[in-house]
Motif scaffolding. Structure first.
Motif, PDB file in Angstrom:
ATOM      1  N   THR A 134      34.154  37.502   3.282  1.00 60.06           N
ATOM      2  CA  THR A 134      35.339  38.111   3.897  1.00 60.06           C
ATOM      3  C   THR A 134      36.603  37.347   3.523  1.00 60.06           C
ATOM      4  O   THR A 134      37.642  37.949   3.216  1.00 60.06           O
ATOM      5  CB  THR A 134      35.176  38.146   5.425  1.00 60.06           C
ATOM      6  N   ALA A 135      36.521  36.028   3.525  1.00 64.60           N
ATOM      7  CA  ALA A 135      37.671  35.208   3.137  1.00 64.60           C
ATOM      8  C   ALA A 135      38.052  35.466   1.684  1.00 64.60           C
ATOM      9  O   ALA A 135      39.236  35.567   1.340  1.00 64.60           O
ATOM     10  CB  ALA A 135      37.351  33.732   3.353  1.00 64.60           C
ATOM     11  N   GLY A 136      37.047  35.598   0.834  1.00 66.54           N
ATOM     12  CA  GLY A 136      37.308  35.882  -0.580  1.00 66.54           C
ATOM     13  C   GLY A 136      37.982  37.235  -0.777  1.00 66.54           C
ATOM     14  O   GLY A 136      38.883  37.379  -1.614  1.00 66.54           O
ATOM     15  N   LEU A 137      37.566  38.222   0.012  1.00 58.88           N
ATOM     16  CA  LEU A 137      38.181  39.544  -0.076  1.00 58.88           C
ATOM     17  C   LEU A 137      39.644  39.503   0.354  1.00 58.88           C
ATOM     18  O   LEU A 137      40.505  40.127  -0.276  1.00 58.88           O
ATOM     19  CB  LEU A 137      37.404  40.532   0.798  1.00 58.88           C
ATOM     20  N   LEU A 138      39.916  38.763   1.431  1.00 57.50           N
ATOM     21  CA  LEU A 138      41.308  38.649   1.888  1.00 57.50           C
ATOM     22  C   LEU A 138      42.189  38.021   0.811  1.00 57.50           C
ATOM     23  O   LEU A 138      43.300  38.480   0.550  1.00 57.50           O
ATOM     24  CB  LEU A 138      41.370  37.798   3.159  1.00 57.50           C
ATOM     25  N   GLU A 139      41.676  36.979   0.181  1.00 58.55           N
ATOM     26  CA  GLU A 139      42.459  36.306  -0.861  1.00 58.55           C
ATOM     27  C   GLU A 139      42.638  37.211  -2.077  1.00 58.55           C
ATOM     28  O   GLU A 139      43.682  37.176  -2.735  1.00 58.55           O
ATOM     29  CB  GLU A 139      41.776  35.000  -1.247  1.00 58.55           C
ATOM     30  N   GLU A 140      41.646  38.047  -2.352  1.00 55.55           N
ATOM     31  CA  GLU A 140      41.737  38.951  -3.495  1.00 55.55           C
ATOM     32  C   GLU A 140      42.838  39.988  -3.317  1.00 55.55           C
ATOM     33  O   GLU A 140      43.454  40.424  -4.289  1.00 55.55           O
ATOM     34  CB  GLU A 140      40.397  39.649  -3.723  1.00 55.55           C
ATOM     35  N   VAL A 141      43.111  40.364  -2.074  1.00 53.62           N
ATOM     36  CA  VAL A 141      44.167  41.360  -1.829  1.00 53.62           C
ATOM     37  C   VAL A 141      45.503  40.717  -1.466  1.00 53.62           C
ATOM     38  O   VAL A 141      46.433  41.391  -1.037  1.00 53.62           O
ATOM     39  CB  VAL A 141      43.749  42.363  -0.725  1.00 53.62           C
ATOM     40  N   GLY A 142      45.596  39.404  -1.626  1.00 48.97           N
ATOM     41  CA  GLY A 142      46.881  38.736  -1.445  1.00 48.97           C
ATOM     42  C   GLY A 142      47.152  38.161  -0.076  1.00 48.97           C
ATOM     43  O   GLY A 142      48.289  37.814   0.243  1.00 48.97           O
ATOM     44  N   LEU A 143      46.125  38.037   0.769  1.00 44.47           N
ATOM     45  CA  LEU A 143      46.274  37.393   2.073  1.00 44.47           C
ATOM     46  C   LEU A 143      45.543  36.059   2.066  1.00 44.47           C
ATOM     47  O   LEU A 143      44.939  35.674   1.070  1.00 44.47           O
ATOM     48  CB  LEU A 143      45.739  38.318   3.181  1.00 44.47           C
ATOM     49  N   LYS A 144      45.598  35.354   3.190  1.00 39.27           N
ATOM     50  CA  LYS A 144      45.008  34.020   3.252  1.00 39.27           C
ATOM     51  C   LYS A 144      43.758  34.018   4.119  1.00 39.27           C
ATOM     52  O   LYS A 144      43.630  34.801   5.060  1.00 39.27           O
ATOM     53  CB  LYS A 144      46.024  33.021   3.807  1.00 39.27           C
ATOM     54  N   ALA A 145      42.869  33.095   3.803  1.00 38.20           N
ATOM     55  CA  ALA A 145      41.616  32.998   4.559  1.00 38.20           C
ATOM     56  C   ALA A 145      41.862  32.686   6.030  1.00 38.20           C
ATOM     57  O   ALA A 145      41.082  33.104   6.895  1.00 38.20           O
ATOM     58  CB  ALA A 145      40.715  31.926   3.926  1.00 38.20           C
ATOM     59  N   ASP A 146      42.950  31.962   6.334  1.00 40.08           N
ATOM     60  CA  ASP A 146      43.194  31.621   7.741  1.00 40.08           C
ATOM     61  C   ASP A 146      43.726  32.812   8.547  1.00 40.08           C
ATOM     62  O   ASP A 146      43.973  32.703   9.749  1.00 40.08           O
ATOM     63  CB  ASP A 146      44.140  30.424   7.867  1.00 40.08           C
ATOM     64  N   HIS A 147      43.878  33.980   7.891  1.00 42.41           N
ATOM     65  CA  HIS A 147      44.241  35.203   8.605  1.00 42.41           C
ATOM     66  C   HIS A 147      43.032  35.867   9.254  1.00 42.41           C
ATOM     67  O   HIS A 147      43.183  36.838  10.001  1.00 42.41           O
ATOM     68  CB  HIS A 147      44.889  36.217   7.644  1.00 42.41           C
ATOM     69  N   LEU A 148      41.842  35.352   8.989  1.00 46.17           N
ATOM     70  CA  LEU A 148      40.617  35.986   9.472  1.00 46.17           C
ATOM     71  C   LEU A 148      40.563  36.107  10.991  1.00 46.17           C
ATOM     72  O   LEU A 148      40.006  37.065  11.527  1.00 46.17           O
ATOM     73  CB  LEU A 148      39.386  35.205   8.990  1.00 46.17           C
ATOM     74  N   SER A 149      41.131  35.156  11.691  1.00 43.96           N
ATOM     75  CA  SER A 149      41.020  35.149  13.153  1.00 43.96           C
ATOM     76  C   SER A 149      42.125  35.946  13.849  1.00 43.96           C
ATOM     77  O   SER A 149      42.146  36.037  15.068  1.00 43.96           O
ATOM     78  CB  SER A 149      41.036  33.709  13.662  1.00 43.96           C
ATOM     79  N   ARG A 150      43.025  36.540  13.083  1.00 39.89           N
ATOM     80  CA  ARG A 150      44.139  37.274  13.676  1.00 39.89           C
ATOM     81  C   ARG A 150      43.772  38.723  13.977  1.00 39.89           C
ATOM     82  O   ARG A 150      42.805  39.262  13.445  1.00 39.89           O
ATOM     83  CB  ARG A 150      45.351  37.243  12.738  1.00 39.89           C
ATOM     84  N   PHE A 151      44.612  39.348  14.811  1.00 45.58           N
ATOM     85  CA  PHE A 151      44.447  40.754  15.154  1.00 45.58           C
ATOM     86  C   PHE A 151      45.437  41.591  14.327  1.00 45.58           C
ATOM     87  O   PHE A 151      46.456  41.071  13.855  1.00 45.58           O
ATOM     88  CB  PHE A 151      44.701  40.974  16.646  1.00 45.58           C
ATOM     89  N   PRO A 152      45.174  42.895  14.166  1.00 41.30           N
ATOM     90  CA  PRO A 152      46.045  43.742  13.338  1.00 41.30           C
ATOM     91  C   PRO A 152      47.517  43.725  13.732  1.00 41.30           C
ATOM     92  O   PRO A 152      48.390  43.806  12.858  1.00 41.30           O
ATOM     93  CB  PRO A 152      45.439  45.143  13.522  1.00 41.30           C
ATOM     94  N   HIS A 153      47.814  43.614  15.039  1.00 35.90           N
ATOM     95  CA  HIS A 153      49.223  43.678  15.456  1.00 35.90           C
ATOM     96  C   HIS A 153      50.027  42.487  14.963  1.00 35.90           C
ATOM     97  O   HIS A 153      51.265  42.503  15.032  1.00 35.90           O
ATOM     98  CB  HIS A 153      49.324  43.794  16.983  1.00 35.90           C
ATOM     99  N   GLU A 154      49.365  41.462  14.459  1.00 35.20           N
ATOM    100  CA  GLU A 154      50.062  40.275  13.970  1.00 35.20           C
ATOM    101  C   GLU A 154      50.491  40.418  12.513  1.00 35.20           C
ATOM    102  O   GLU A 154      51.054  39.478  11.944  1.00 35.20           O
ATOM    103  CB  GLU A 154      49.164  39.051  14.128  1.00 35.20           C
TER     104      GLU A 154
END
Length: 323
Positions: A134-154
């Motif tokens: 999941t962290a790798g997928l986030l980084e592939e689309v231009g986000l950071k791994a530490d975004h994993l714990s956030r909610f969509p409204h953030e």
């Protein structure tokens, strides 16, 4: 761009129809739609709101069950599959939804939104492995791994759409339906998402059906185009051919309405008159005839079949090639 299958065809649609039964009567959302999508290509599906684009995209994935026709994915008729077989096939096809604000569960953290597909399809042997994926997928689309714990409204709208793209990529699909994936975003953010999708397409060898009403977006991303009007295909072909020499009056009107960078450019405006008819009672003959300046009595009597103008262009118009 007919529905003829070849070795390079990933998706072939033949005579696809969808009728919704309502208290007011039958809604003919799609009627006898046929086209094919070459493997590794990006095909644009364009038309006004109410033309049936979203319904078609969802019928291809059987998120909405078609009323008739055939959808062959890599030679397999999807409409003949049982639920268990279809679930296995879903690993190979995914959808990116239009609205990044409503398509993500506001009560789920990003790691769960993306990781849910991994769990459903048994990808990853442990929670730790799934988190890494999941962290790798986030980084592939231009986000950071530490975004994993956030909610969509953030997140901003563009960031939410990146999360939606990461979710679609989680099961490593071959085919993606992008349903108006940038229409809810600001223009500058649209360009970023389009560039991301182009990069992902090349990196992952994706085949994409890109649904849009903005023809400038389609021209940038797509090699081939299918034009839909009131649930019927009215023209199809390569993007280069359709933009240079549109044959169907509806395609011409859509192109003439598209914004251009040069405000002083000389343009042959073809303004559409009236509103798109109700799918509850579509016009007889050619469904576009009530808004077409070239229509005559024959157009009210005969449903136009496909007229092959060249190997790069097909038009569904009784006057194709003469107007």
């Amino acid at each position: 761009m007919g529905a003829m299958e070849s070795q390079d065809t990933l998706l072939a649609v033949e005579g696809l129809s969808k009728t919704f039964q309502t208290g007011a009567g039958d809604v003919h959302a799609l009627k006898d739609v046929s086209f094919s999508i070459p493997r590794g290509s990006v095909v644009g599906l364009v038309g006004e709101s109410g033309s049936g684009k979203t319904t078609l995209g969802r019928c291809l994935l059987r998120l909405v069950e078609p009323s008739g026709g055939a959808v062959r994915f890599d030679g397999t008729d999807l409409l003949a599959l049982g639920s268990a077989e279809m679930k296995r096939m879903r690993k190979r096809m995914q959808i990116i939804f239009q609205d990044p604000f409503s398509s993500l569960n506001p009560r789920m953290r990003v790691r769960d939104i993306i990781g849910e597909a991994l769990v459903t399809h048994g990808i990853g042997k442990s929670r730790t492995e799934r988190r890494d994926l999941t962290a790798g997928l986030l980084e592939e689309v231009g986000l950071k791994a530490d975004h994993l714990s956030r909610f969509p409204h953030e997140f901003s709208g563009g960031q939410r759409q990146r999360i939606g793209i990461a979710r679609a990529l989680a099961v490593e699909p071959e085919f993606i339906v992008a349903d108006e994936a940038v229409s809810a975003l600001d223009v500058s953010v649209q360009a970023q998402i389009l560039n991301l999708m182009q990069d992902l397409r090349e990196r992952r060898s994706l085949t994409i059906l890109f649904i849009a009403h903005d023809l400038s977006v389609v021209e940038y991303l797509c090699e081939e185009i299918v034009v839909l009007y009131l649930g019927r295909v009215v023209e199809s072909g390569t993007a280069r051919k359709l933009y240079a020499e549109p044959a169907h009056p509806y395609t011409r009107a859509l192109l003439s309405a598209a914004p251009v960078a040069d405000p002083d450019a000389v343009r042959n405006r073809q303004v559409l008159k009236g509103e798109i008819p109700s799918p509850l009672s579509p016009p007889s003959g050619c469904v576009f005839r009530t808004r077409c300046s070239f229509a005559d009595e024959a157009c009210a009597m005969q449903v136009p079949g496909p007229v092959v103008l060249s190997e790069h262009q097909t038009s569904h118009c009784l006057k194709a090639g003469s107007i």
